[in-house]
Design a protein around this motif. Sequence first.
Motif, PDB file in Angstrom:
ATOM      1  N   VAL A 197       0.844  -1.336   0.042  1.00 54.16           N
ATOM      2  CA  VAL A 197      -0.077  -0.118  -0.040  1.00 54.16           C
ATOM      3  C   VAL A 197       0.805   1.296   0.046  1.00 54.16           C
ATOM      4  O   VAL A 197       0.572   2.275  -0.756  1.00 54.16           O
ATOM      5  CB  VAL A 197      -1.017   0.041   1.282  1.00 54.16           C
ATOM      6  N   LEU A 198       1.976   1.245   0.769  1.00 51.36           N
ATOM      7  CA  LEU A 198       2.458   2.441   1.013  1.00 51.36           C
ATOM      8  C   LEU A 198       3.362   2.703  -0.126  1.00 51.36           C
ATOM      9  O   LEU A 198       4.351   1.870  -0.860  1.00 51.36           O
ATOM     10  CB  LEU A 198       3.383   2.433   2.023  1.00 51.36           C
ATOM     11  N   PRO A 199       3.677   4.202  -0.517  1.00 51.87           N
ATOM     12  CA  PRO A 199       4.717   4.678  -1.547  1.00 51.87           C
ATOM     13  C   PRO A 199       6.051   4.442  -1.209  1.00 51.87           C
ATOM     14  O   PRO A 199       6.283   4.270   0.155  1.00 51.87           O
ATOM     15  CB  PRO A 199       4.391   6.055  -2.147  1.00 51.87           C
ATOM     16  N   PRO A 200       7.217   4.341  -2.090  1.00 57.54           N
ATOM     17  CA  PRO A 200       8.540   4.159  -1.703  1.00 57.54           C
ATOM     18  C   PRO A 200       9.047   5.017  -0.839  1.00 57.54           C
ATOM     19  O   PRO A 200       9.981   4.688  -0.004  1.00 57.54           O
ATOM     20  CB  PRO A 200       9.228   4.127  -2.955  1.00 57.54           C
ATOM     21  N   SER A 201       8.630   6.205  -0.974  1.00 55.41           N
ATOM     22  CA  SER A 201       9.180   7.337  -0.094  1.00 55.41           C
ATOM     23  C   SER A 201       8.570   7.246   1.395  1.00 55.41           C
ATOM     24  O   SER A 201       9.476   7.400   2.468  1.00 55.41           O
ATOM     25  CB  SER A 201       8.578   8.761  -0.466  1.00 55.41           C
ATOM     26  N   GLN A 202       7.412   6.576   1.511  1.00 55.28           N
ATOM     27  CA  GLN A 202       7.038   6.492   2.950  1.00 55.28           C
ATOM     28  C   GLN A 202       7.621   5.101   3.599  1.00 55.28           C
ATOM     29  O   GLN A 202       7.960   5.208   4.833  1.00 55.28           O
ATOM     30  CB  GLN A 202       5.463   6.272   3.209  1.00 55.28           C
ATOM     31  N   LYS A 203       7.918   4.083   2.656  1.00 53.34           N
ATOM     32  CA  LYS A 203       8.407   3.006   3.055  1.00 53.34           C
ATOM     33  C   LYS A 203      10.041   3.289   3.747  1.00 53.34           C
ATOM     34  O   LYS A 203      10.824   2.759   4.671  1.00 53.34           O
ATOM     35  CB  LYS A 203       9.045   2.040   1.771  1.00 53.34           C
ATOM     36  N   ARG A 204      10.891   3.959   2.829  1.00 54.54           N
ATOM     37  CA  ARG A 204      12.158   4.698   3.283  1.00 54.54           C
ATOM     38  C   ARG A 204      12.036   5.238   4.644  1.00 54.54           C
ATOM     39  O   ARG A 204      13.112   5.132   5.285  1.00 54.54           O
ATOM     40  CB  ARG A 204      12.747   5.437   2.029  1.00 54.54           C
ATOM     41  N   PHE A 205      10.898   6.357   4.664  1.00 57.64           N
ATOM     42  CA  PHE A 205      10.867   6.975   6.024  1.00 57.64           C
ATOM     43  C   PHE A 205      10.846   6.212   6.919  1.00 57.64           C
ATOM     44  O   PHE A 205      11.222   6.226   8.262  1.00 57.64           O
ATOM     45  CB  PHE A 205       9.558   8.062   5.933  1.00 57.64           C
ATOM     46  N   LEU A 206      10.030   4.870   7.000  1.00 55.85           N
ATOM     47  CA  LEU A 206       9.347   4.098   7.995  1.00 55.85           C
ATOM     48  C   LEU A 206      10.791   3.297   8.387  1.00 55.85           C
ATOM     49  O   LEU A 206      11.084   3.108   9.591  1.00 55.85           O
ATOM     50  CB  LEU A 206       8.428   3.250   7.573  1.00 55.85           C
ATOM     51  N   LYS A 207      11.393   2.923   7.365  1.00 53.52           N
ATOM     52  CA  LYS A 207      12.902   2.197   7.611  1.00 53.52           C
ATOM     53  C   LYS A 207      13.819   3.048   8.230  1.00 53.52           C
ATOM     54  O   LYS A 207      14.618   2.633   9.346  1.00 53.52           O
ATOM     55  CB  LYS A 207      13.523   1.750   6.326  1.00 53.52           C
ATOM     56  N   LYS A 208      13.812   4.312   7.943  1.00 61.75           N
ATOM     57  CA  LYS A 208      14.788   5.171   8.777  1.00 61.75           C
ATOM     58  C   LYS A 208      14.396   5.501  10.083  1.00 61.75           C
ATOM     59  O   LYS A 208      15.310   5.239  10.939  1.00 61.75           O
ATOM     60  CB  LYS A 208      14.828   6.726   7.887  1.00 61.75           C
TER      61      LYS A 208
END
Length: 134
Positions: free
Chosen positions: A17-28
């Motif tokens: 569901v999440l776009p790549p930018s939000q995935k990167r943010f959550l990983k960070k």
Amino acid sequence: MKQGDHISKLHKFLSRVLPPSQKRFLKKMKTSVSIKQKKLYQLNQIKKHIYSYGFVERGYQELQTFFENENNIELKGNAAWELSLWHANQYTQRDARKAIYYAKYFSDTTSSIDALRKASILTAESLQILNKEE
């Protein structure tokens, strides 16, 4: 259903569901939280070595190094509090001055009313030691 199953399903759902930018943010965010947890664990281990195992000199040096090298204000404040407690428990004029210094640093890094109250009490006790010996 086990908790691990729920987390696995949630992870799969979010990855779709999440776009790549939000995935990167959550990983960070996950990485920064885990780094902070590791450093808190390290600080607790240093305390344990000082108070439980009796490695006072080495533990104190590690605590001092932790304080000097830490970049995170909250963690550095926690180290300052531990240094303040250690110095206050030495009951000497020199250590009372250091306890006040570290308590002031700790007070500047926290907004907790309870923590500020404890730092004020420690500072007052250290000032009493200074007045009695001067």
